[in-house]
Design a protein around this motif. Sequence first.
Motif, PDB file in Angstrom:
ATOM      1  N   VAL A   1     -12.051   3.030   0.382  1.00 28.18           N
ATOM      2  CA  VAL A   1     -11.743   2.749   1.788  1.00 28.18           C
ATOM      3  C   VAL A   1     -10.243   2.556   2.004  1.00 28.18           C
ATOM      4  O   VAL A   1      -9.695   3.015   3.006  1.00 28.18           O
ATOM      5  CB  VAL A   1     -12.538   1.515   2.275  1.00 28.18           C
ATOM      6  CG1 VAL A   1     -12.057   1.044   3.626  1.00 28.18           C
ATOM      7  CG2 VAL A   1     -14.022   1.836   2.323  1.00 28.18           C
ATOM      8  N   THR A   2      -9.560   1.912   1.075  1.00 22.10           N
ATOM      9  CA  THR A   2      -8.164   1.547   1.329  1.00 22.10           C
ATOM     10  C   THR A   2      -7.124   2.436   0.663  1.00 22.10           C
ATOM     11  O   THR A   2      -5.984   2.458   1.111  1.00 22.10           O
ATOM     12  CB  THR A   2      -7.901   0.090   0.894  1.00 22.10           C
ATOM     13  OG1 THR A   2      -8.236  -0.056  -0.479  1.00 22.10           O
ATOM     14  CG2 THR A   2      -8.694  -0.874   1.727  1.00 22.10           C
ATOM     15  N   PHE A   3      -7.484   3.174  -0.371  1.00 22.72           N
ATOM     16  CA  PHE A   3      -6.464   3.931  -1.099  1.00 22.72           C
ATOM     17  C   PHE A   3      -6.724   5.428  -1.183  1.00 22.72           C
ATOM     18  O   PHE A   3      -5.972   6.147  -1.822  1.00 22.72           O
ATOM     19  CB  PHE A   3      -6.295   3.358  -2.513  1.00 22.72           C
ATOM     20  CG  PHE A   3      -5.826   1.944  -2.504  1.00 22.72           C
ATOM     21  CD1 PHE A   3      -4.528   1.633  -2.150  1.00 22.72           C
ATOM     22  CD2 PHE A   3      -6.689   0.916  -2.807  1.00 22.72           C
ATOM     23  CE1 PHE A   3      -4.096   0.322  -2.115  1.00 22.72           C
ATOM     24  CE2 PHE A   3      -6.270  -0.395  -2.771  1.00 22.72           C
ATOM     25  CZ  PHE A   3      -4.967  -0.691  -2.426  1.00 22.72           C
ATOM     26  N   GLN A   4      -7.794   5.913  -0.577  1.00 29.34           N
ATOM     27  CA  GLN A   4      -8.069   7.343  -0.565  1.00 29.34           C
ATOM     28  C   GLN A   4      -8.109   7.832   0.873  1.00 29.34           C
ATOM     29  O   GLN A   4      -8.651   7.180   1.747  1.00 29.34           O
ATOM     30  CB  GLN A   4      -9.408   7.653  -1.250  1.00 29.34           C
ATOM     31  CG  GLN A   4      -9.380   7.425  -2.729  1.00 29.34           C
ATOM     32  CD  GLN A   4     -10.704   7.778  -3.393  1.00 29.34           C
ATOM     33  OE1 GLN A   4     -11.662   8.156  -2.733  1.00 29.34           O
ATOM     34  NE2 GLN A   4     -10.766   7.649  -4.692  1.00 29.34           N
ATOM     35  N   VAL A   5      -7.525   9.003   1.067  1.00 27.74           N
ATOM     36  CA  VAL A   5      -7.517   9.616   2.398  1.00 27.74           C
ATOM     37  C   VAL A   5      -8.910  10.155   2.679  1.00 27.74           C
ATOM     38  O   VAL A   5      -9.508  10.776   1.799  1.00 27.74           O
ATOM     39  CB  VAL A   5      -6.469  10.747   2.436  1.00 27.74           C
ATOM     40  CG1 VAL A   5      -6.457  11.438   3.774  1.00 27.74           C
ATOM     41  CG2 VAL A   5      -5.093  10.194   2.091  1.00 27.74           C
ATOM     42  N   PRO A   6      -9.483   9.969   3.846  1.00 24.09           N
ATOM     43  CA  PRO A   6      -9.011   9.260   5.024  1.00 24.09           C
ATOM     44  C   PRO A   6      -9.170   7.758   4.847  1.00 24.09           C
ATOM     45  O   PRO A   6     -10.193   7.279   4.360  1.00 24.09           O
ATOM     46  CB  PRO A   6      -9.906   9.769   6.144  1.00 24.09           C
ATOM     47  CG  PRO A   6     -11.188  10.119   5.459  1.00 24.09           C
ATOM     48  CD  PRO A   6     -10.796  10.576   4.068  1.00 24.09           C
ATOM     49  N   PHE A   7      -8.149   7.014   5.241  1.00 27.14           N
ATOM     50  CA  PHE A   7      -8.158   5.567   5.091  1.00 27.14           C
ATOM     51  C   PHE A   7      -9.143   4.942   6.074  1.00 27.14           C
ATOM     52  O   PHE A   7      -9.359   5.434   7.165  1.00 27.14           O
ATOM     53  CB  PHE A   7      -6.769   4.984   5.352  1.00 27.14           C
ATOM     54  CG  PHE A   7      -5.738   5.445   4.351  1.00 27.14           C
ATOM     55  CD1 PHE A   7      -5.909   5.201   3.013  1.00 27.14           C
ATOM     56  CD2 PHE A   7      -4.619   6.131   4.758  1.00 27.14           C
ATOM     57  CE1 PHE A   7      -4.972   5.619   2.078  1.00 27.14           C
ATOM     58  CE2 PHE A   7      -3.667   6.553   3.849  1.00 27.14           C
ATOM     59  CZ  PHE A   7      -3.850   6.293   2.513  1.00 27.14           C
ATOM     60  N   GLY A   8      -9.721   3.834   5.670  1.00 28.67           N
ATOM     61  CA  GLY A   8     -10.565   3.063   6.570  1.00 28.67           C
ATOM     62  C   GLY A   8     -12.019   3.463   6.634  1.00 28.67           C
ATOM     63  O   GLY A   8     -12.771   2.930   7.447  1.00 28.67           O
ATOM     64  N   ARG A   9     -12.450   4.399   5.803  1.00 29.83           N
ATOM     65  CA  ARG A   9     -13.881   4.733   5.818  1.00 29.83           C
ATOM     66  C   ARG A   9     -14.314   5.241   4.448  1.00 29.83           C
ATOM     67  O   ARG A   9     -13.500   5.709   3.658  1.00 29.83           O
ATOM     68  CB  ARG A   9     -14.211   5.753   6.892  1.00 29.83           C
ATOM     69  CG  ARG A   9     -13.558   7.084   6.700  1.00 29.83           C
ATOM     70  CD  ARG A   9     -13.924   8.030   7.806  1.00 29.83           C
ATOM     71  NE  ARG A   9     -13.697   9.375   7.318  1.00 29.83           N
ATOM     72  CZ  ARG A   9     -14.107  10.459   7.885  1.00 29.83           C
ATOM     73  NH1 ARG A   9     -14.788  10.367   8.992  1.00 29.83           N
ATOM     74  NH2 ARG A   9     -13.864  11.619   7.371  1.00 29.83           N
ATOM     75  N   LEU A  10     -15.587   5.126   4.201  1.00 31.68           N
ATOM     76  CA  LEU A  10     -16.166   5.552   2.934  1.00 31.68           C
ATOM     77  C   LEU A  10     -16.487   7.039   3.032  1.00 31.68           C
ATOM     78  O   LEU A  10     -17.357   7.437   3.805  1.00 31.68           O
ATOM     79  CB  LEU A  10     -17.433   4.737   2.641  1.00 31.68           C
ATOM     80  CG  LEU A  10     -18.057   4.875   1.272  1.00 31.68           C
ATOM     81  CD1 LEU A  10     -17.099   4.372   0.205  1.00 31.68           C
ATOM     82  CD2 LEU A  10     -19.333   4.086   1.196  1.00 31.68           C
ATOM     83  N   GLY A  11     -15.765   7.833   2.290  1.00 30.04           N
ATOM     84  CA  GLY A  11     -15.954   9.277   2.348  1.00 30.04           C
ATOM     85  C   GLY A  11     -17.154   9.718   1.529  1.00 30.04           C
ATOM     86  O   GLY A  11     -17.784   8.929   0.826  1.00 30.04           O
TER      87      GLY A  11
ATOM     88  N   ARG B   1       0.805  -1.226   0.000  1.00 31.74           N
ATOM     89  CA  ARG B   1       0.000   0.000   0.000  1.00 31.74           C
ATOM     90  C   ARG B   1       0.837   1.275   0.000  1.00 31.74           C
ATOM     91  O   ARG B   1       0.447   2.263  -0.609  1.00 31.74           O
ATOM     92  CB  ARG B   1      -0.946   0.008   1.200  1.00 31.74           C
ATOM     93  CG  ARG B   1      -1.865   1.217   1.222  1.00 31.74           C
ATOM     94  CD  ARG B   1      -3.048   0.938   2.061  1.00 31.74           C
ATOM     95  NE  ARG B   1      -3.008   1.711   3.280  1.00 31.74           N
ATOM     96  CZ  ARG B   1      -4.005   1.791   4.128  1.00 31.74           C
ATOM     97  NH1 ARG B   1      -5.105   1.114   3.906  1.00 31.74           N
ATOM     98  NH2 ARG B   1      -3.918   2.508   5.210  1.00 31.74           N
ATOM     99  N   THR B   2       1.993   1.276   0.648  1.00 33.29           N
ATOM    100  CA  THR B   2       2.805   2.487   0.693  1.00 33.29           C
ATOM    101  C   THR B   2       3.349   2.849  -0.683  1.00 33.29           C
ATOM    102  O   THR B   2       3.587   4.022  -0.964  1.00 33.29           O
ATOM    103  CB  THR B   2       3.986   2.322   1.671  1.00 33.29           C
ATOM    104  OG1 THR B   2       4.758   1.189   1.281  1.00 33.29           O
ATOM    105  CG2 THR B   2       3.472   2.139   3.093  1.00 33.29           C
ATOM    106  N   GLU B   3       3.529   1.846  -1.549  1.00 34.77           N
ATOM    107  CA  GLU B   3       4.068   2.086  -2.887  1.00 34.77           C
ATOM    108  C   GLU B   3       2.988   2.095  -3.965  1.00 34.77           C
ATOM    109  O   GLU B   3       3.278   2.310  -5.138  1.00 34.77           O
ATOM    110  CB  GLU B   3       5.097   1.000  -3.215  1.00 34.77           C
ATOM    111  CG  GLU B   3       6.211   0.931  -2.202  1.00 34.77           C
ATOM    112  CD  GLU B   3       6.831  -0.450  -2.154  1.00 34.77           C
ATOM    113  OE1 GLU B   3       6.425  -1.317  -2.947  1.00 34.77           O
ATOM    114  OE2 GLU B   3       7.705  -0.661  -1.310  1.00 34.77           O
ATOM    115  N   THR B   4       1.752   1.842  -3.579  1.00 32.88           N
ATOM    116  CA  THR B   4       0.661   1.715  -4.534  1.00 32.88           C
ATOM    117  C   THR B   4      -0.132   3.008  -4.623  1.00 32.88           C
ATOM    118  O   THR B   4      -0.454   3.614  -3.618  1.00 32.88           O
ATOM    119  CB  THR B   4      -0.284   0.577  -4.101  1.00 32.88           C
ATOM    120  OG1 THR B   4       0.473  -0.615  -3.962  1.00 32.88           O
ATOM    121  CG2 THR B   4      -1.372   0.345  -5.107  1.00 32.88           C
TER     122      THR B   4
END
Length: 94
Positions: free
Chosen positions: A72-82, A31-34
Amino acid sequence: MRLRSRVRTPVVWGLHLVAFAAVTTALLIRRTETTQLHAVLAYLLVILSASALTQRVLGFVLAVLGVVFIDVTFQVPFGRLGPDGVFDLLVLVA
């Protein structure tokens, strides 16, 4: 011929769901490089394969899952549906 199609469909669904899970796992490990582009292209390959080999239902299900997982996994904020993710889902369904 019809029986073969009935047996094949659950197998293809299972294989594509496993492929989707494998792509998600691989992307999360790196994830850090993706970037979002890597995620979109990887999911797109699985979704197009699913749509080509089965009915459109599997492709649509994987497309919805792809939008949710990318948001959820690649857009800030991570871990939630914005809020943008909800709009993306609305556009996808329309």
